[in-house]
Design an enzyme around this catalytic site. Sequence first.
Site, mmCIF file in Angstrom:
data_model
loop_
_atom_site.group_PDB
_atom_site.id
_atom_site.type_symbol
_atom_site.label_atom_id
_atom_site.label_comp_id
_atom_site.label_asym_id
_atom_site.label_seq_id
_atom_site.Cartn_x
_atom_site.Cartn_y
_atom_site.Cartn_z
ATOM 1 N N THR A 297 0.836 -1.203 0.000
ATOM 2 C CA THR A 297 0.000 0.000 0.000
ATOM 3 C C THR A 297 0.870 1.253 0.000
ATOM 4 O O THR A 297 2.026 1.194 0.404
ATOM 5 C CB THR A 297 -0.831 -0.066 1.299
ATOM 6 O OG1 THR A 297 -1.756 -1.113 1.151
ATOM 7 C CG2 THR A 297 -1.526 1.214 1.635
ATOM 8 N N THR B 201 0.190 0.676 6.927
ATOM 9 C CA THR B 201 0.264 -0.389 5.936
ATOM 10 C C THR B 201 0.530 -1.713 6.640
ATOM 11 O O THR B 201 1.260 -1.757 7.615
ATOM 12 C CB THR B 201 1.372 -0.121 4.892
ATOM 13 O OG1 THR B 201 1.529 -1.300 4.081
ATOM 14 C CG2 THR B 201 2.705 0.213 5.527
#
Length: 302
Positions: free
Chosen positions: A169, A220
Amino acid sequence: MKNLPSTDILVGIHGGAGKLSESRYKGELLEDCKKALTNSLKSAFELIQKGATAVEAVESAVVIMEDSGCFNAGRGSVYSHNETHEFDASIMDGSTLNCGAVASVPEIKNPIMLAKIVMEESRHVLISGREALQFAEQYHIERESKEYFHSDYQLDRLKKIQAEDKFGTVGAVARDKYGGLAAATSSGGIVDKKFGRVGDSAIPGAGTYANNKTCAVSCTGEGEYFIRNVCAYDVSALMEYCNWSINKSADFVIFDKLASIHGSGGLIALDSDGSFCAPFNTPGMFRANIDSNGVFALEVFK
Ligand code: ASP
């Protein structure tokens, strides 16, 4: 090195935490990732220098990473179980506590742009699925075909369901000239996700949070654990209610709370004084920051 601690930071970004094996991330691929991180950081920095808001800066930083194809966001997103792409993204303005988010939206070239439009132009915080495209259309948000998002690498990963480098991400945190903080996160989710699964990247408080009183955070990792721990907000809450420093708060969330439920991942956090940290409990996390003099630091592995 578990942290990239610094003060007087204006912008910090991440390109995801995970196993990031040194055998895969080397040579040209590693260079491409670093180049994307550098471009992202520089664009946000230049905007801030010109007087843009922290919200504009984090959006720009994330758009560049979404377009790069290097990370699990936008163009480089993982495939879901059904071999589709469904994007999660959220953005938050620490000056107003306004936020916008999209969950499981298909076809959108830059999910973070749609999240920002949700924040600024709708009375909602989170919109989801194919219906969100109707909203996107009203604001001329670009859509892309299946081919645009296709990557042999990601399809191969789906097929193999590799355990390695599961995340990726992207996220950004920034501080503007007016004392504003903002955070943004964008993700393709986790590979092989099923049943309309939504991750923390779409959820303000879990994957993204910003409050000028405390800090801006982008997370993340395994989203389920970040949702269960409300990680991004937790960093802010520890600062606000316990008066802890940003480092202590972020370390506690990643190394104590997340670890205690066996979650893995990391976060980037920036406070109003420009203190930045990037703790993670995985072997690596793409992370970089830039200070007010334009001095910049980038790390990938521990
Ligand atoms: N947090 C994301 C999710 O669970 C994955 C990642 O960080 O790569 O959807």
